[in-house]
Design an enzyme around this catalytic site. Structure first.
Site, short mmCIF file in Angstrom:
data_model
loop_
_atom_site.label_atom_id
_atom_site.label_comp_id
_atom_site.label_asym_id
_atom_site.label_seq_id
_atom_site.Cartn_x
_atom_site.Cartn_y
_atom_site.Cartn_z
N SER A 216 0.81 -1.22 0.00
CA SER A 216 0.00 0.00 0.00
C SER A 216 0.84 1.27 0.00
O SER A 216 0.36 2.33 -0.39
CB SER A 216 -0.95 0.00 1.21
N ASP A 462 -3.53 6.67 11.68
CA ASP A 462 -2.73 5.93 10.71
C ASP A 462 -1.40 6.66 10.53
O ASP A 462 -1.33 7.70 9.87
CB ASP A 462 -3.48 5.84 9.37
N HIS A 465 0.65 5.47 6.34
CA HIS A 465 0.43 6.06 5.02
C HIS A 465 0.57 7.58 5.07
O HIS A 465 0.60 8.17 6.14
CB HIS A 465 -0.94 5.64 4.48
#
Length: 487
Positions: A216, A462, A465
Site C-alpha cells: 500500500s 494511521d 500512510h
C-alpha cells in the site's frame, strides 16, 4: 445590363437559352467555383475538389487559388458556359448539385472540427513553460540533504484538482486543518532536484508503461505519480481502470500508462487478494514469484517495494508446500532471513526477465512509521497525530523503529545484480516527516473515520500512510530525475 449587381438564388430550377438567364447562370458558376476553391484552400486534405464537376480547371492546372479564379472571371459569359460542358450538364439537375455540395462540405466541416479539437488539446498541454531543465551531476547524492519550507513551488499539484486520489490520502478533504505538510521541499546537500515538468515526464513515457509493484505504500506513491502527470492532460484524454490486482491510469495522447500491481510481499502469499487482504496470520512462499512476475514482463519502468507487511510479527510464516494444492502447514523463521530469501527470488526474476536496454528497474527502500512520539522527543504527542512540522534538527540522533536489517538486505541484493537496479534510498529523509501521515484524516476498512474515532488518535491514527499532496511526491521527484537524466 449589369448582371454582377443583381442577386440570384444559388440554385436555379430551370435553364433557357436567353441571354439574361445565361448571364445569371455564368455568375452562379463563377461564385460557386470561388466558393469551392475557397473550401479547397481551407483544407488541402480534401483532394476530391479538383475533380468536382464545377471546376473548370483540370487537376494538373490547380497550383494556387489565384489561377482558377482568374481564368473563370475573365472569360466572357457565353464563352464560360460554352467551354464548360460539365457545368452545363450539372446545372440541369439542381438537386444533384446540392447533393454534391453536401458531400464535399460535410467531410470538410468534419475535418475542420477534428483539427480544432487537436489544437485545443495541444493548447491545453502547452501551458507549461519551455525553459530548460537543469539536471544534477551524475555523482550527486540526492538522498542526503534537508527539508526546506517552500510554499511557492510546493505542493506540485492541488488535492482538489486530482480526481484520482482515494479517500485514504485526501487529508484536507477529510478534515485536516493545517496544510503546511504540503509545502516542504527536499533539498539535496550538494545539488538540486530539477524542476518537475509533467509534460517532460510524459514525453519520456510516450508509448511506454510505468508500473509500481508492491504494497500500500507503493500504491501511495502510484497515486502521487498519477496526480503529478494528470495535471497537464485535458479532460476526456485520461482514464483509470482497475482489474484484479492491476490498476491502470492511461494518458491517451501519449499512449502512456502509470500502473500499480498489488503484491505486498512480491512473492506469493495469502494476502495477494487486492480487496480481501487484511489477514493477521500472513503466510508467504518465498521462492514462488512467477504468478506475479508474468504481469511485470514488457514494462518499461518498474518500481518495486516490500516492507510494511513484514512488520506485524517478528517471525515470518513460510508455507510448506503450495497454496494451489491446499497446503496449510508452515514454519516460522526470522524476519531478515525470510526477507533475504524473498529478495533473492526477486533478484533472480529480474536477471532472468529484464532487458536493461528496454526496462529501467527501481527498488524503493523502507517507508518509515511514526508510532511513538517519544522517538522525536515529544512527550505530549499521541503517535503522529497533531504533528505539523518535520523534524528539523537534522543532527539529532533518533530512531522511529525502522528495521534497518531489511534495509541492508534490499540494498545489498539490488547492488549485487547483473541487471542495473536503481535503489531509491527514501528511508532516512522520510523519517524526518512525522507531520506528513494521514493520521486520523483517513479511512479504515473502507469507511471514513467517525468524529468519535478521530477524537481517539491513540487507537485510530494511521501513522503508516501519507497525505497527498505530500511526501510521496518527493519520492517521485527522485524517479523523475533518474528517468529524464537517463533517457
Amino acid at each position: 445590363m449589369q448582371p454582377w449587381r443583381r442577386k440570384f438564388p444559388l440554385f436555379e430550377t430551370g435553364v433557357t437559352m436567353k441571354q439574361r438567364k445565361n448571364s445569371n447562370l455564368s455568375i452562379f458558376v463563377v461564385v460557386f467555383s470561388v466558393f469551392l476553391f475557397g473550401i479547397f484552400m481551407y483544407n488541402e486534405d480534401v483532394k476530391s475538389i479538383a475533380e468536382f464537376p464545377f471546376s473548370t480547371s483540370k487537376p494538373h492546372d490547380v497550383h494556387d487559388e489565384a489561377t482558377p479564379i482568374t481564368e473563370i472571371t475573365t472569360l466572357p459569359v457565353q464563352e464560360s458556359i460554352k467551354n464548360s460542358d460539365p457545368i452545363q450538364e450539372s446545372i440541369k439537375n439542381a438537386d444533384s448539385v446540392q447533393d454534391s455540395v453536401k458531400d464535399v462540405a460535410e467531410p470538410v466541416q468534419e475535418e475542420v472540427s477534428k483539427t480544432e479539437e487537436v489544437k485545443k488539446i495541444e493548447l491545453f498541454a502547452a501551458t507549461e513553460d519551455e525553459e530548460d531543465v537543469e539536471l544534477p551531476p551524475e555523482e550527486c547524492d540526492l538522498f542526503t540533504g534537508e527539508w526546506v519550507f517552500d510554499n511557492e513551488t510546493h505542493p506540485l499539484y492541488k488535492e482538489d484538482q486530482c480526481e484520482f486520489l482515494t479517500a485514504q490520502v485526501t487529508c484536507m478533504r477529510n478534515g485536516r486543518r493545517d496544510s503546511l505538510y504540503q509545502n516542504w521541499r527536499w533539498q539535496p546537500r550538494d545539488c538540486s532536484l530539477p524542476k518537475f515538468k509533467a509534460k517532460l515526464l510524459l514525453e519520456k513515457l510516450r508509448n511506454k508503461r510505468m508500473m509500481f509493484v508492491g504494497d500500500s505504500l507503493n500504491r501511495n506513491q502510484w497515486e502521487s505519480m498519477v496526480c503529478l502527470v494528470q495535471s497537464v492532460v485535458p479532460p476526456g484524454r485520461k482514464s483509470l481502470n482497475k482489474t484484479g490486482s492491476l490498476s491502470v491510469f492511461r494518458v491517451e495522447d501519449y499512449n502512456a500508462t502509470v500502473e500499480f500491481y498489488w503484491a505486498p510481499f512480491l512473492v506469493e502469499s495469502n494476502s495477494d487478494d487486492p480487496n480481501m487482504h487484511s489477514i493477521l496470520n500472513r503466510i508467504i512462499m518465498p521462492e514462488s514469484i512467477e504468478k506475479h512476475g508474468v504481469n511485470w514482463k514488457g514494462v518499461d519502468f518498474l518500481v518495486f517495494n516490500t516492507y510494511i507487511w513484514w512488520m506485524n510479527t517478528f517471525a515470518m510464516k513460510v508455507l510448506r508446500g503450495s497454496f494451489d494444492k491446499g497446503d496449510t502447514e508452515y514454519e516460522e523463521i526470522e524476519r531478515p532471513v525470510a526477507y533475504r530469501r524473498v529478495m533473492r527470488t526477486w533478484g533472480d526474476w529480474v536477471e532472468r526477465n529484464i532487458d536493461p536496454l528496454r526496462t529501467t528497474v527501481f527498488f524503493a527502500s523502507m517507508s518509515p512509521l511514526h508510532i511513538k512520539s517519544l522517538d522525536w522527543e515529544n512527550p505530549d504527542g499521541i503517535k503522529c497525530a497533531l504533528e505539523t512540522t518535520p523534524i528539523l534538527n537534522m543532527s539529532m540522533p533518533f530512531s522511529v523503529g525502522t528495521d534497518y536489517r531489511l534495509f541492508s538486505v534490499a540494498e545489498n541484493v539490488t547492488h549485487s545484480l547483473n541487471v542495473p537496479v536503481y535503489f531509491l534510498n527514501i528511508t532516512k529523509l522520510s523519517e524526518y516527516r512525522k507531520d506528513a501521515h494521514t493520521s486520523v484524516h483517513t479511512i479504515r476498512q473502507g469507511k471514513m473515520l467517525t468524529p468519535e474515532q478521530q477524537a481517539d488518535p491513540n487507537t485510530y491514527a494511521d501513522c503508516i500512510h501519507w497525505c497527498l499532496p505530500g511526501l510521496p511526491d518527493t519520492w517521485n521527484e527522485f524517479l523523475y530525475t533518474r528517468i529524464i537524466s537517463r533517457s
